[in-house]
Motif scaffolding. Structure first.
Motif, PDB file in Angstrom:
ATOM      1  N   GLU A 213       1.857 -13.482  -5.731  1.00 48.88           N
ATOM      2  CA  GLU A 213       1.935 -13.102  -4.321  1.00 48.88           C
ATOM      3  C   GLU A 213       2.965 -11.999  -4.087  1.00 48.88           C
ATOM      4  OE1 GLU A 213       2.408 -16.185  -5.372  1.00 48.88           O
ATOM      5  OE2 GLU A 213       0.654 -17.332  -4.723  1.00 48.88           O
ATOM      6  N   PHE A 214       4.154 -12.159  -4.689  1.00 48.62           N
ATOM      7  CA  PHE A 214       5.208 -11.174  -4.465  1.00 48.62           C
ATOM      8  C   PHE A 214       4.897  -9.850  -5.157  1.00 48.62           C
ATOM      9  CE2 PHE A 214       9.306  -9.157  -5.447  1.00 48.62           C
ATOM     10  CZ  PHE A 214       9.816  -9.042  -4.155  1.00 48.62           C
ATOM     11  N   VAL A 215       4.357  -9.913  -6.362  1.00 44.70           N
ATOM     12  CA  VAL A 215       4.025  -8.682  -7.086  1.00 44.70           C
ATOM     13  C   VAL A 215       2.913  -7.915  -6.370  1.00 44.70           C
ATOM     14  CG1 VAL A 215       3.196  -7.717  -9.272  1.00 44.70           C
ATOM     15  CG2 VAL A 215       4.788  -9.658  -9.282  1.00 44.70           C
ATOM     16  N   ASP A 216       1.911  -8.636  -5.863  1.00 48.07           N
ATOM     17  CA  ASP A 216       0.860  -7.988  -5.070  1.00 48.07           C
ATOM     18  C   ASP A 216       1.471  -7.280  -3.858  1.00 48.07           C
ATOM     19  OD1 ASP A 216      -1.250  -8.673  -6.687  1.00 48.07           O
ATOM     20  OD2 ASP A 216      -1.859 -10.412  -5.512  1.00 48.07           O
ATOM     21  N   PHE A 217       2.405  -7.955  -3.215  1.00 48.15           N
ATOM     22  CA  PHE A 217       3.096  -7.392  -2.051  1.00 48.15           C
ATOM     23  C   PHE A 217       3.813  -6.092  -2.420  1.00 48.15           C
ATOM     24  CE2 PHE A 217       7.502  -7.346  -0.321  1.00 48.15           C
ATOM     25  CZ  PHE A 217       7.221  -6.814   0.933  1.00 48.15           C
ATOM     26  N   LEU A 218       4.534  -6.078  -3.548  1.00 42.14           N
ATOM     27  CA  LEU A 218       5.249  -4.876  -3.972  1.00 42.14           C
ATOM     28  C   LEU A 218       4.292  -3.736  -4.317  1.00 42.14           C
ATOM     29  CD1 LEU A 218       8.160  -6.057  -6.306  1.00 42.14           C
ATOM     30  CD2 LEU A 218       8.273  -5.338  -3.917  1.00 42.14           C
ATOM     31  N   PHE A 219       3.259  -4.051  -5.076  1.00 39.11           N
ATOM     32  CA  PHE A 219       2.319  -3.011  -5.506  1.00 39.11           C
ATOM     33  C   PHE A 219       1.571  -2.408  -4.318  1.00 39.11           C
ATOM     34  CE2 PHE A 219       1.657  -4.448 -10.204  1.00 39.11           C
ATOM     35  CZ  PHE A 219       3.007  -4.204 -10.433  1.00 39.11           C
ATOM     36  N   HIS A 220       1.440  -3.200  -3.266  1.00 43.45           N
ATOM     37  CA  HIS A 220       0.745  -2.710  -2.073  1.00 43.45           C
ATOM     38  C   HIS A 220       1.501  -1.575  -1.394  1.00 43.45           C
ATOM     39  CE1 HIS A 220      -1.731  -2.648   1.450  1.00 43.45           C
ATOM     40  NE2 HIS A 220      -0.747  -3.023   2.232  1.00 43.45           N
ATOM     41  N   PHE A 221       2.807  -1.453  -1.640  1.00 45.87           N
ATOM     42  CA  PHE A 221       3.589  -0.356  -1.064  1.00 45.87           C
ATOM     43  C   PHE A 221       2.959   0.997  -1.382  1.00 45.87           C
ATOM     44  CE2 PHE A 221       8.089  -2.479  -0.854  1.00 45.87           C
ATOM     45  CZ  PHE A 221       7.612  -3.330   0.120  1.00 45.87           C
ATOM     46  N   LEU A 222       2.413   1.133  -2.593  1.00 46.75           N
ATOM     47  CA  LEU A 222       1.885   2.428  -3.031  1.00 46.75           C
ATOM     48  C   LEU A 222       0.596   2.809  -2.326  1.00 46.75           C
ATOM     49  CD1 LEU A 222       2.534   2.247  -6.895  1.00 46.75           C
ATOM     50  CD2 LEU A 222       3.974   3.230  -5.107  1.00 46.75           C
ATOM     51  N   SER A 223      -0.063   1.854  -1.679  1.00 54.32           N
ATOM     52  CA  SER A 223      -1.327   2.162  -1.002  1.00 54.32           C
ATOM     53  C   SER A 223      -1.131   2.434   0.489  1.00 54.32           C
ATOM     54  CB  SER A 223      -2.327   1.012  -1.184  1.00 54.32           C
ATOM     55  OG  SER A 223      -1.921  -0.125  -0.444  1.00 54.32           O
ATOM     56  N   LEU A 224       0.125   2.342   0.973  1.00 59.02           N
ATOM     57  CA  LEU A 224       0.372   2.540   2.398  1.00 59.02           C
ATOM     58  C   LEU A 224       0.345   4.017   2.767  1.00 59.02           C
ATOM     59  CD1 LEU A 224       3.381   0.101   2.983  1.00 59.02           C
ATOM     60  CD2 LEU A 224       0.997  -0.267   3.640  1.00 59.02           C
ATOM     61  N   PRO A 225      -0.428   4.406   3.779  1.00 58.06           N
ATOM     62  CA  PRO A 225      -0.372   5.784   4.275  1.00 58.06           C
ATOM     63  C   PRO A 225       1.014   6.061   4.861  1.00 58.06           C
ATOM     64  CG  PRO A 225      -2.323   4.637   5.105  1.00 58.06           C
ATOM     65  CD  PRO A 225      -1.437   3.607   4.495  1.00 58.06           C
TER      66      PRO A 225
END
Length: 242
Positions: free
Chosen positions: A29-41
């Motif tokens: 859950e936490f790693v998914d949350f961190l990796f999602h930073f790179l997909s944010l416009p």
């Protein structure tokens, strides 16, 4: 590492003497949350952090668009879509809800999705264009594309969804998250090597700290990740020298 009441918990190994986080023990859950930073416009990042708190001049660009009258925008451009862009990623998991915004993946998670074509019935050439926005303008005849049509998924979609899973990394694995948010699979050798590299000699100074990450902490982590390499120490130990 887990979830409780809409929050993600993270277990930290802390050096009390140096007042720093050695590493965090994290799950999917936490790693998914961190990796999602790179997909944010960029527009979403500015909105989440607020334009006044952004480092540099990106916030001023956001402010300029916000203040610009719609008459100055191209007719097919919706200013609100520029200021509040949606995220299109089929791998989103818990991240959007944790950060407190809605992605267009949330809208696409239904069995059917609504599309629009040109409202003109006379020009068949217009039928080659589709949009998810009923205010879009047809590139061929400049009419509004507000004629609703419905996308129908093909057979086997549900089976594919189950097999694919969600998020970025696999579950049932424990990950090591560094103070600078670098992620690697957890291992005993890595832990020992890390203690050596940090020159930790007094093992009695080490303690575990469990923290909960909700929307406030998630936004603060996003902000800290842009300005420091000691994110976890800064957020959870109050290390202002980070």
């Amino acid at each position: 590492m887990g979830e409780s009441a809409g929050k993600i918990t993270l277990k930290l190994l802390v050096d009390k003497n140096a007042k720093r986080v050695i590493f965090g023990e994290a799950g999917k859950e936490f790693v998914d949350f961190l990796f999602h930073f790179l997909s944010l416009p960029v527009g979403t990042v500015v909105k989440l952090l607020s334009k006044d708190k952004m480092v540099g001049s990106i916030g001023k660009i956001y402010e300029s668009i916000e203040a610009l009258h719609a008459n100055y925008m191209e007719p097919n451009v919706n200013k609100e879509h520029v200021l509040n862009p949606t995220v299109s990623s089929s791998s989103l998991a818990n991240s959007p809800s944790l950060l407190g915004y809605k992605s267009n993946y949330d809208d696409q998670s239904n069995d059917s999705q609504v599309f629009y074509r040109c409202s003109s019935c006379r020009n068949t050439s217009c039928y080659g264009y589709l949009s998810t926005d009923p205010q879009a303008v047809c590139p061929y005849c400049r009419c509004t594309m507000n004629w609703e049509i419905t996308y129908v998924p093909g057979p086997g979609k549900e089976e594919a969804k189950v097999e694919k899973g969600t998020g970025y990394v696999k579950g049932l694995v424990t990950y090591m998250v560094m103070d600078n948010l670098q992620v690697r699979p957890m291992s005993t050798i890595s832990s020992i090597t890390l203690l050596s590299s940090f020159k930790v000699k007094d093992l009695s100074a080490l303690e575990t700290l469990e923290v909960c990450i909700g929307r406030k902490e998630a936004v603060e982590m996003l902000k800290a990740s842009l300005v420091t390499e000691k994110v976890l120490s800064y957020l959870f130990l109050g290390n202002q020298k980070a």
